[in-house]
Design an enzyme around this catalytic site. Structure first.
Site, PDB file in Angstrom:
ATOM      1  CB  ALA A 180      -0.890  -0.144   1.350  1.00  0.00           C
ATOM      2  CB  ALA A 197      -0.934   6.824   1.766  1.00  0.00           C
ATOM      3  CB  ALA A 205       4.381   6.101   5.143  1.00  0.00           C
ATOM      4  CE  LYS A 264       1.850   4.913   7.834  1.00  0.00           C
ATOM      5  NZ  LYS A 264       0.841   5.059   8.482  1.00  0.00           N
ATOM      6  CG  ASP A 321      -8.118   7.433   8.516  1.00  0.00           C
ATOM      7  OD1 ASP A 321      -9.103   7.993   7.864  1.00  0.00           O
ATOM      8  OD2 ASP A 321      -7.205   7.844   8.073  1.00  0.00           O
TER       9      ASP A 321
END
Length: 503
Positions: A129, A131, A134, A150, A285
């Site tokens: 993933a 973003a 990071a 991460k 979130d």
């Protein structure tokens, strides 16, 4: 001077991007930089279609990571941008192409001053993933633990710092030339955004948030926060337990399992309620990509960069307000706002009660499964200007989080109100924290606190009374002693009055 010139140049570039997407209306509404807005309109062709919020979202995505994050931050401020635009901004996708695995390896090795092979037995160089701040890689430690790593993007701190300086300059300009907008605290909005981003760019702080949430919820059935690997966590790298599960919104994958969507919904409602009211610290979130369901039906959140915190006073205010709304005691709801200091004392309680009724009746008159507490709070925030209510950022963040939670709940089971599933917890919390015994307990606690502060009052009084006054050089010990006694007696009287009021 140089900063202002640089900010103007950057603002012109931003305005042109907004103009291409026909999204200049925020700058027009604020009434700042009118010449720049006019020039941007003339110099740029409008290529965008769609609703205003969609056009603004597209412009922010083109402007890059900082503005995507800013848009997400503004999505919890419908009082600033309007509810319709806030809804569209909440759909901003925080996704970017991944940077190379070699850069991730270099960042990890620099962070820990060790070769990657000494930290991990296996490391997937392809990000799972990515973003704006990071990206995440899967790995395995030498102890056999499967983890997620991460890693911050290279040079991301400098890029954010430059854009935040521009936002702060613009906020200062707004407060200077549009005093009427100071009520919305634009400088504070930018400072809050800056703090939030700084937290996200120090992964030790995100790890600490995850650790605190895990500690708060470790005894909660059906909810588990992944464990942080502190040995492999630093400012630019965070390592935590890998979660094997299914996204909460992928119903097709969940149906064959042994647990029903309604069970997941109940667990979600209970987990959210416990975080907000019991702990005063909640995951802010919780979109579907950040919540997974494991094979045994346990909810597991990820990504702890955005968290909300509510003190006891704010939680009590929320509880009293919600009880008043559910009982349709609109006068009590109004009084709660005055008691909390959210509405200026000179405003009319009767008029505010009338406004509260206009909010509550249309929503509470709906079938139970259609009632939205998030929309109730949103409509409440819309009347802030009429009654000179100052914005409460922590409540706005909670409202937007509730809105996302309700959306997830409707996706799981549209026939059930998620808050009704948490009703037993709500009623228990109210009895324990807002019932007669709880109020008496709070009074006793306040009284004990006042008594503990009494020696400090007396010490300060004695010090104040013993100070020599500036005079013509003559010192009257009798007058000084009398003055000391009167000051001391006066402060003791004040303390007694305060203690009597608490009792």
């Amino acid at each position: 001077m140089i900063r202002s010139i640089a900010s103007l140049a950057r603002l012109i570039s931003i305005a042109r991007t907004f103009a291409r997407h026909d999204a200049l209306f925020p700058l027009e509404h604020m009434g700042v930089a009118r010449p720049i807005v006019t020039l941007a309109k003339l110099a740029s062709r409008r290529q965008a279609t769609g609703r205003p919020g969609e056009r603004l979202s597209a412009a922010l995505e083109e402007l890059g990571p900082t503005f995507v994050k800013l848009g997400q931050a503004l999505s919890v401020r419908p009082d600033l941008v309007g509810e319709d635009i806030a809804d569209h901004l909440s759909n901003l996708q925080d996704r970017l192409p991944p940077f190379s695995g070699d850069i991730a390896r270099q960042t990890i090795e620099e962070e820990f001053a060790k070769p990657l092979d000494s930290l991990f037995a296996q490391f997937d160089y392809t990000a799972t993933a990515a973003a704006s701040i990071a990206q995440v890689h899967f790995a395995e430690t030498h102890d056999g633990d499967r983890v997620a790593v991460k890693v911050l993007r290279p040079d991301i701190e400098a890029r954010f710092r430059q854009d935040i300086e521009l936002c702060l300059w613009l906020a200062q300009l707004i407060e200077c030339i549009r005093p009427a907008l100071r009520r919305l605290r634009p400088i504070e909005v930018v400072r809050t955004f800056e703090t939030s981003v700084n937290i996200e760019m120090d992964l030790r702080l995100e790890a600490a948030a995850a650790s605190e949430l895990r500690e708060n919820t470790e005894n909660d059935n059906g909810f588990r926060v992944p464990k942080i690997d502190w040995v492999r966590t630093g400012r630019r790298v965070m390592t935590l337990e890998r979660i094997d599960g299914t996204r909460i919104d992928e119903l097709a994958a969940l149906e064959p399992t042994e647990f029903a969507p309604r069970d997941i919904l109940r667990q979600s409602a209970e987990a959210f309620f416990n975080q907000v009211f019991r702990d005063g610290f909640f995951h802010a979130d919780i979109h579907p990509g950040n919540m997974f369901v494991t094979a045994d039906g346990t909810l597991c959140p990820v990504d702890f960069g955005i968290m909300g915190r509510l003190d006891k006073k704010t939680r009590n205010y929320l509880a009293d307000m919600l009880i008043g709304f559910l009982d349709r005691d609109y006068k009590r709801v109004a009084e709660v706002h005055f008691e909390a200091g959210y509405v200026p004392a000179q405003k009319s309680v009767g008029a505010f009660t009338q406004a509260i009724r206009s909010i509550g009746e249309p929503i509470l008159g709906k079938p139970l499964h259609e009632i939205s507490l998030a929309h109730l709070l949103a409509h409440l925030f819309q009347i802030t200007e009429t009654f000179e209510m100052e914005a409460q950022p922590q409540l706005l963040l909670l409202q937007k989080t509730m809105l996302v939670a309700e959306g997830v709940g409707r996706n799981l089971d549209p026939t059930v109100n998620m808050w009704s599933l948490a009703r037993p917890l709500i009623e228990e919390w109210i009895i324990l924290n807002r019932g007669p015994e709880a109020r008496l307990r709070d009074m006793v606690t306040d009284t004990v606190t006042s008594l503990e502060q009494l020696p400090q009052f007396l010490s300060r009084a004695e010090h104040l009374g013993s100070r020599k006054p500036a005079s013509d050089g003559h010192n009257d010990p009798v007058s000084n002693g009398q003055r000391s006694d009167w000051v001391l007696y006066g402060l003791i009287a004040v303390v007694i009055v305060l203690l009597t009021a608490n009792l």
